[in-house]
Design an enzyme around this catalytic site. Structure first.
Site, mmCIF file in Angstrom:
data_model
loop_
_atom_site.group_PDB
_atom_site.id
_atom_site.type_symbol
_atom_site.label_atom_id
_atom_site.label_comp_id
_atom_site.label_asym_id
_atom_site.label_seq_id
_atom_site.Cartn_x
_atom_site.Cartn_y
_atom_site.Cartn_z
ATOM 1 N N GLY A 50 1.010 -1.154 0.115
ATOM 2 C CA GLY A 50 0.072 0.057 -0.132
ATOM 3 C C GLY A 50 0.911 1.290 -0.179
ATOM 4 N N GLN A 55 3.057 9.945 1.295
ATOM 5 C CA GLN A 55 4.274 9.357 1.091
ATOM 6 C C GLN A 55 5.133 9.524 0.058
ATOM 7 O OE1 GLN A 55 2.531 5.445 1.937
ATOM 8 N NE2 GLN A 55 4.790 5.062 3.049
ATOM 9 N N CYS A 104 6.762 -0.515 6.652
ATOM 10 C CA CYS A 104 6.263 0.645 6.191
ATOM 11 C C CYS A 104 7.429 1.223 5.191
ATOM 12 C CB CYS A 104 5.886 1.911 7.336
ATOM 13 S SG CYS A 104 5.525 3.399 6.422
ATOM 14 N N LEU A 105 7.117 1.621 3.902
ATOM 15 C CA LEU A 105 8.065 2.140 3.025
ATOM 16 C C LEU A 105 8.682 3.290 3.617
ATOM 17 C CD1 LEU A 105 6.323 1.347 -0.340
ATOM 18 C CD2 LEU A 105 8.001 -0.088 0.906
ATOM 19 N N HIS A 146 -3.545 1.386 8.226
ATOM 20 C CA HIS A 146 -2.279 1.943 8.141
ATOM 21 C C HIS A 146 -2.169 3.012 7.039
ATOM 22 C CE1 HIS A 146 2.602 1.081 7.811
ATOM 23 N NE2 HIS A 146 2.270 1.870 6.766
ATOM 24 N N GLU A 147 -2.577 2.681 6.153
ATOM 25 C CA GLU A 147 -2.747 3.687 4.957
ATOM 26 C C GLU A 147 -3.474 4.975 5.276
ATOM 27 O OE1 GLU A 147 -0.413 3.342 2.663
ATOM 28 O OE2 GLU A 147 -0.042 1.361 3.143
ATOM 29 N N HIS A 150 -1.728 7.338 7.525
ATOM 30 C CA HIS A 150 -0.680 8.218 6.702
ATOM 31 C C HIS A 150 -1.329 9.349 6.223
ATOM 32 C CE1 HIS A 150 2.995 5.928 6.591
ATOM 33 N NE2 HIS A 150 2.420 4.762 5.754
HETATM 34 NI NI NI Z 1 3.438 3.051 5.593
#
Ligand code: NI
Length: 177
Positions: A50, A55, A104-105, A146-147, A150
């Site tokens: 995701g 991000q 997480c990226l 999670h998304e 963000h």
């Molecule tokens: Ni993330």
């Protein structure tokens, strides 16, 4: 070849800055449609499941999610088809929570255990601006939470009751799997 977007990491203000809703006009704009395609390509390139617009340095309420079969970062999770959600809102969430591992990226090389609602319902718009409703449980419900976090400037570390499980990927593979 789709151009890949640079992913902001924790510490960059984009990760903590939150995001504003998209109007119907903004969502339909070619620039936003190109952004969506680039977010999908960037997520896939990074083996993410995701990605949220903040991000990639865009403060708009837009997320994309996809779990490819045998994703190398999450090989044991069930596949989830590609979904694009603008202005996602959690319209229902189970009282029951469950703990699970997240990465997480924007927080590379780490994993930690995070409690999340076990099931939820999300409403928003698809990329064509049509109303969308998703009922999710398990890993997909976790990704959605999670998304959406963000979009509100939160990362999974904020949701950990303590940091005792926070692990580098290599140590996690050795000691927690
Ligand atoms: Ni993330």
């Amino acid at each position: 070849m789709m151009e890949l977007l640079k992913i902001a990491r924790l510490g960059h203000p984009a990760i903590r800055g939150g995001a504003a809703p998209l109007s119907a006009e903004e969502l339909a704009a070619p620039a936003t449609q190109q952004l969506i395609d680039a977010m999908i390509a960037t997520m896939r390139d990074a083996d993410g499941v995701g990605i949220a617009a903040p991000q990639v340095h865009v403060p708009r309420r837009l997320i994309v999610i996809e779990v490819a079969a045998s994703n190398p970062r999450y090989p044991d999770e069930p596949a989830v088809p590609l979904m694009v959600v603008a202005n996602p809102e959690i319209s229902w969430a189970s009282a029951q929570t469950e703990d699970g591992w997240e990465g997480c990226l924007s927080v590379p090389d780490l994993r930690g255990r995070v409690p999340r609602h076990a099931a939820l319902e999300v409403r928003g718009l698809d990329r064509q601006g049509r109303p969308l409703q998703i009922r999710a449980q398990g890993f997909l419900a976790r990704i959605v939470q999670h998304e959406i976090d963000h979009l509100d400037g939160k990362v999974y570390l904020d949701r950990m009751p303590d940091l005792a499980t926070l692990s580098f990927l290599r140590e996690w593979q050795r000691h927690w799997l």
